[in-house]
Design an enzyme around this catalytic site. Structure first.
Site, PDB file in Angstrom:
ATOM      1  N   ASN A 157       0.785  -1.238   0.000  1.00 51.55           N
ATOM      2  CA  ASN A 157       0.000   0.000   0.000  1.00 51.55           C
ATOM      3  C   ASN A 157       0.820   1.293   0.000  1.00 51.55           C
ATOM      4  O   ASN A 157       0.319   2.335  -0.403  1.00 51.55           O
ATOM      5  CB  ASN A 157      -1.010  -0.006   1.154  1.00 51.55           C
ATOM      6  N   GLU A 253       5.580  -4.651  11.668  1.00 50.81           N
ATOM      7  CA  GLU A 253       4.447  -3.708  11.708  1.00 50.81           C
ATOM      8  C   GLU A 253       3.312  -4.397  10.976  1.00 50.81           C
ATOM      9  O   GLU A 253       3.384  -4.605   9.768  1.00 50.81           O
ATOM     10  CB  GLU A 253       4.813  -2.383  11.017  1.00 50.81           C
ATOM     11  N   CYS A 287      -2.958   0.584   7.183  1.00 49.44           N
ATOM     12  CA  CYS A 287      -2.996  -0.166   8.450  1.00 49.44           C
ATOM     13  C   CYS A 287      -3.591   0.710   9.536  1.00 49.44           C
ATOM     14  O   CYS A 287      -4.217   0.216  10.466  1.00 49.44           O
ATOM     15  CB  CYS A 287      -1.613  -0.648   8.823  1.00 49.44           C
TER      16      CYS A 287
HETATM   17  N1  LIG Z   1       1.370  -1.761  10.757  1.00 52.48           N
HETATM   18  C1  LIG Z   1       1.810  -1.291   9.594  1.00 52.48           C
HETATM   19  O1  LIG Z   1       2.728  -0.471   9.532  1.00 52.48           O
HETATM   20  C2  LIG Z   1       1.190  -1.716   8.313  1.00 52.48           C
HETATM   21  C3  LIG Z   1       0.529  -2.910   8.186  1.00 52.48           C
HETATM   22  N2  LIG Z   1      -0.007  -3.284   6.992  1.00 52.48           N
HETATM   23  C4  LIG Z   1      -0.762  -4.515   6.909  1.00 52.48           C
HETATM   24  O2  LIG Z   1      -0.443  -5.209   5.712  1.00 52.48           O
HETATM   25  C5  LIG Z   1      -1.575  -5.887   5.207  1.00 52.48           C
HETATM   26  C6  LIG Z   1      -1.793  -5.546   3.755  1.00 52.48           C
HETATM   27  O3  LIG Z   1      -0.621  -5.611   3.026  1.00 52.48           O
HETATM   28  P1  LIG Z   1      -0.256  -6.892   2.139  1.00 52.48           P
HETATM   29  O4  LIG Z   1       0.854  -6.485   1.218  1.00 52.48           O
HETATM   30  O5  LIG Z   1      -1.481  -7.448   1.539  1.00 52.48           O
HETATM   31  O6  LIG Z   1       0.287  -7.885   3.263  1.00 52.48           O
HETATM   32  P2  LIG Z   1       0.939  -9.334   3.108  1.00 52.48           P
HETATM   33  O7  LIG Z   1       1.194  -9.820   4.491  1.00 52.48           O
HETATM   34  O8  LIG Z   1       0.183 -10.177   2.199  1.00 52.48           O
HETATM   35  O9  LIG Z   1       2.330  -9.043   2.365  1.00 52.48           O
HETATM   36  C7  LIG Z   1       3.308  -8.211   2.918  1.00 52.48           C
HETATM   37  C8  LIG Z   1       4.659  -8.565   2.348  1.00 52.48           C
HETATM   38  O10 LIG Z   1       5.034  -9.875   2.770  1.00 52.48           O
HETATM   39  C9  LIG Z   1       5.417 -10.643   1.648  1.00 52.48           C
HETATM   40  N3  LIG Z   1       5.215 -12.048   1.939  1.00 52.48           N
HETATM   41  C10 LIG Z   1       4.149 -12.827   1.667  1.00 52.48           C
HETATM   42  N4  LIG Z   1       4.371 -14.091   2.128  1.00 52.48           N
HETATM   43  C11 LIG Z   1       5.587 -14.087   2.710  1.00 52.48           C
HETATM   44  C12 LIG Z   1       6.370 -15.077   3.372  1.00 52.48           C
HETATM   45  N5  LIG Z   1       5.957 -16.322   3.526  1.00 52.48           N
HETATM   46  N6  LIG Z   1       7.576 -14.719   3.849  1.00 52.48           N
HETATM   47  C13 LIG Z   1       8.032 -13.473   3.702  1.00 52.48           C
HETATM   48  N7  LIG Z   1       7.337 -12.483   3.086  1.00 52.48           N
HETATM   49  C14 LIG Z   1       6.129 -12.796   2.604  1.00 52.48           C
HETATM   50  C15 LIG Z   1       4.565 -10.095   0.527  1.00 52.48           C
HETATM   51  O11 LIG Z   1       5.066 -10.471  -0.725  1.00 52.48           O
HETATM   52  P3  LIG Z   1       4.062 -10.797  -1.940  1.00 52.48           P
HETATM   53  O12 LIG Z   1       3.412  -9.527  -2.289  1.00 52.48           O
HETATM   54  O13 LIG Z   1       4.977 -11.316  -2.985  1.00 52.48           O
HETATM   55  O14 LIG Z   1       3.106 -11.838  -1.441  1.00 52.48           O
HETATM   56  C16 LIG Z   1       4.677  -8.612   0.820  1.00 52.48           C
HETATM   57  O15 LIG Z   1       5.924  -8.122   0.384  1.00 52.48           O
HETATM   58  C17 LIG Z   1      -2.727  -5.446   6.086  1.00 52.48           C
HETATM   59  O16 LIG Z   1      -2.996  -6.426   7.061  1.00 52.48           O
HETATM   60  C18 LIG Z   1      -2.183  -4.203   6.763  1.00 52.48           C
HETATM   61  O17 LIG Z   1      -2.790  -3.885   7.974  1.00 52.48           O
HETATM   62  C19 LIG Z   1       0.093  -2.492   5.894  1.00 52.48           C
HETATM   63  C20 LIG Z   1       0.732  -1.310   5.973  1.00 52.48           C
HETATM   64  C21 LIG Z   1       1.320  -0.803   7.189  1.00 52.48           C
HETATM   65  O1  LIG Z   2       0.992   1.508   5.551  1.00 53.14           O
HETATM   66  C1  LIG Z   2       0.179   2.061   6.244  1.00 53.14           C
HETATM   67  O2  LIG Z   2      -0.997   1.844   6.180  1.00 53.14           O
HETATM   68  C2  LIG Z   2       0.762   3.050   7.112  1.00 53.14           C
HETATM   69  O3  LIG Z   2       1.981   2.790   7.595  1.00 53.14           O
HETATM   70  C3  LIG Z   2      -0.053   4.148   7.523  1.00 53.14           C
HETATM   71  O4  LIG Z   2       0.490   5.313   7.094  1.00 53.14           O
HETATM   72  P1  LIG Z   2      -0.426   6.627   7.132  1.00 53.14           P
HETATM   73  O5  LIG Z   2      -1.116   6.610   8.455  1.00 53.14           O
HETATM   74  O6  LIG Z   2       0.547   7.720   7.002  1.00 53.14           O
HETATM   75  O7  LIG Z   2      -1.365   6.490   5.989  1.00 53.14           O
END
Ligand SMILES: NC(=O)C1=CN([C@@H]2O[C@H](COP(=O)(O)OP(=O)(O)OC[C@H]3O[C@@H](n4cnc5c(N)ncnc54)[C@H](OP(=O)(O)O)[C@@H]3O)[C@@H](O)[C@H]2O)C=CC1
Ligand SMILES: O=C(O)[C@H](O)COP(=O)(O)O
Length: 479
Positions: A157, A253, A287
């Site tokens: 994202n 995170e 997130c």
């Molecule tokens: N707390 C925070 O700062 C944030 C949290 N998020 C959370 O992330 C989620 C959405 O993002 P999304 O990208 O769909 O999340 P995912 O957990 O699906 O993927 C995150 C990353 O992990 C990789 N990945 C997938 N499987 C593995 C594995 N087995 N080992 C190592 N890496 C792996 C993905 O690669 P690939 O794409 O190739 O599968 C991607 O690069 C939501 O739950 C959101 O809340 C999002 C932003 C900020």
């Molecule tokens: O990836 C996310 O969703 C974030 O780390 C949140 O960032 P923002 O609050 O600045 O949108």
């Protein structure tokens, strides 16, 4: 249309994988094929890690001022490519051009601030005689040293900003990086590394490994050449990763279910404004999005009326037209959100507005009278649906807020600062916002998830600390 097959980056060169396989990347909104990235092999991962190990040996000896110059150049190159990168971000993850441009600018600022923070971080020294029986002739010098090779895994994202939030502190601290971008986000990641390449970063220090997490993730995470992992993504992925990464430092995170708690004395107009922007910007694919509202029942109807009016004003459609609510990242995500809405409606929630779908585009949806037996009260949608749960006291709001598996952030809306603090003190979350929406920025604030929302911390200084360890050298003087 000509579709580019992007190469991966290893030891300062752009390469095709020997797998001869490429992953097709489709735009989440136009559904067009926008590019292909290499599906790299395990042997290439081994090579990338050994190049990183080799490069890090020299890099850690480079002076902090010289390392800083490379990162400043990177920030400048990124800004030089702002339009080009933003266009890719828009196409690849469906973010409006304006937001994508801001993401690039925010990233350049983040890199510069990280450099400046690192330049002003100093070690400390201690004398032995401050401990009973200790000698004045013993002097400990405590400095921060790099960890080695950092594995950086961001989510889709913020494909540029969340990647740089890992790369910049790792590099300025003297580490090398293996960067595994989210597959949907990999082209944006590659563009960001093109800027780093233009900045002339010594070869081998950053290597970008593209491939599906499900295929190469475990191999990377369990690799003996990795000394630290900084991961941002879903709670399930992060939890599995933590089980596999033995004996190395981790920053995770993860997901969230941030509540917006609205007290009777809140400025409802302002609270509604913050809640709407917190919940629906980029279709709730943040997130830190507000993912449930816990409102005192005496003001629930009034708040609902304002929320409904405001939600119906949101622009919905393609990111190319600058809309706020845009198609979700893929069909699976849209199906998941649709399932949460369906479950709530079946169990008696009231539909205030929304629940319309065109392909991956879910119209902003407000659900009232949501109860704790409904999935949407607990699960993270990562989509534009906001459940309203009516509560009868602060205690009830706090209890429901804390019953969640997540603990990223929370917002409290009230005019009574003492009440705000009393609630904030009891909320189990990394950060609590008083009279504001939940959000990560400004990026130098510590950003922390507790419980299922993560471990460790990001934010500029915390990021630098997490990618270094303290080393103590003790001087034993003879006089
Ligand atoms: N707390 C925070 O700062 C944030 C949290 N998020 C959370 O992330 C989620 C959405 O993002 P999304 O990208 O769909 O999340 P995912 O957990 O699906 O993927 C995150 C990353 O992990 C990789 N990945 C997938 N499987 C593995 C594995 N087995 N080992 C190592 N890496 C792996 C993905 O690669 P690939 O794409 O190739 O599968 C991607 O690069 C939501 O739950 C959101 O809340 C999002 C932003 C900020
Ligand atoms: O990836 C996310 O969703 C974030 O780390 C949140 O960032 P923002 O609050 O600045 O949108």
């Amino acid at each position: 249309m000509n579709v580019t097959t992007y190469k991966f980056y290893m030891n300062g060169e752009w390469k095709e994988s020997s797998s001869q396989q490429a992953i097709e990347i489709y735009s989440p909104y136009s559904l067009d094929l926008i590019g292909r990235v290499q599906a790299i092999t395990r042997e290439e991962i081994d090579e990338a890690i050994s190049f990183a190990q080799e490069a890090q040996k020299n890099w850690k000896e480079v002076s902090l001022q010289d390392r800083a110059q490379y990162l400043y150049k990177w920030a400048n190159e990124l800004m030089g490519m702002q339009d080009e990168i933003a266009e890719i971000v828009m196409k690849e993850v469906g973010k409006s051009l304006k937001d994508a441009k801001s993401e690039v600018a925010r990233t350049a600022d983040l890199i510069r601030y990280t450099v400046e923070e690192a330049l002003h971080m100093h070690g400390e020294s201690m004398k032995g005689d401050s401990f009973p029986g200790g000698s004045k002739s013993k002097v400990a010098m405590i400095e921060r040293v790099p960890l080695g090779v950092v594995l950086a895994i961001p989510p889709f994202n913020y494909p540029v900003n969340l990647a740089a939030a890992k790369l910049a502190p790792a590099l300025i601290s003297g580490n090398a990086v293996i960067f595994k971008p989210a597959t949907q986000g990999a082209i944006s990641g590659i563009k960001m590394i093109e800027a780093l390449h233009k900045a002339g970063l010594p070869k081998g220090l950053v290597n970008i490994v593209t491939g599906r997490g499900a295929v190469i993730g475990d191999y990377l995470v369990e690799h003996k050449g990795i000394n630290m992992i900084s991961f941002t993504g879903g709670t399930n992925t992060g939890t599995q990763l933590a089980k596999k990464a033995a004996m190395i430092p981790l920053v995770l995170e993860l997901g969230g279910k941030d509540p917006g708690i609205v007290c009777e004395d809140a400025d409802l107009q302002e609270a509604a404004k913050q809640i709407i922007s917190g919940a629906f910007s980029y279709s709730g694919q943040r997130c830190t999005a507000i993912k449930r509202v816990l409102v005192h029942e005496s003001v629930a109807n009034k708040l609902l009326k304002i929320l409904k009016e405001e939600v119906e004003k949101l622009s919905v459609g393609s990111p190319e037209e600058g809309n706020t609510v845009v198609p979700l990242i893929d069909t699976g995500s849209a199906d998941f959100v649709q399932g949460l809405i369906g479950d709530a409606l079946e169990k008696g929630a009231t539909l205030v507005t929304g629940n319309k779908r065109e392909d991956n585009l879910i119209h902003p949806t407000l659900l009232d009278h949501v109860t704790i037996d409904m999935r949407v009260a607990w699960e993270e949608p990562f989509g534009p649906v906001l459940p309203i749960i009516r509560v009868s006291s602060d205690e009830e709001a706090i209890r429901i807020a804390n019953e969640s598996e997540f603990g990223l952030q929370a917002s409290i809306f009230t005019k009574d600062i003492n009440r705000a603090f009393a609630i904030a003190n009891q909320i189990e979350a990394g950060s609590v916002q008083i009279n504001g929406r939940t959000e990560r920025g400004p990026d130098h604030f510590p950003f922390i998830g507790v419980k299922g929302s993560g471990m460790g911390a990001q934010g500029v200084r915390k990021g630098l600390e997490s990618m270094t360890r303290e080393k103590v050298t003790v001087l034993n003087l003879t006089k």
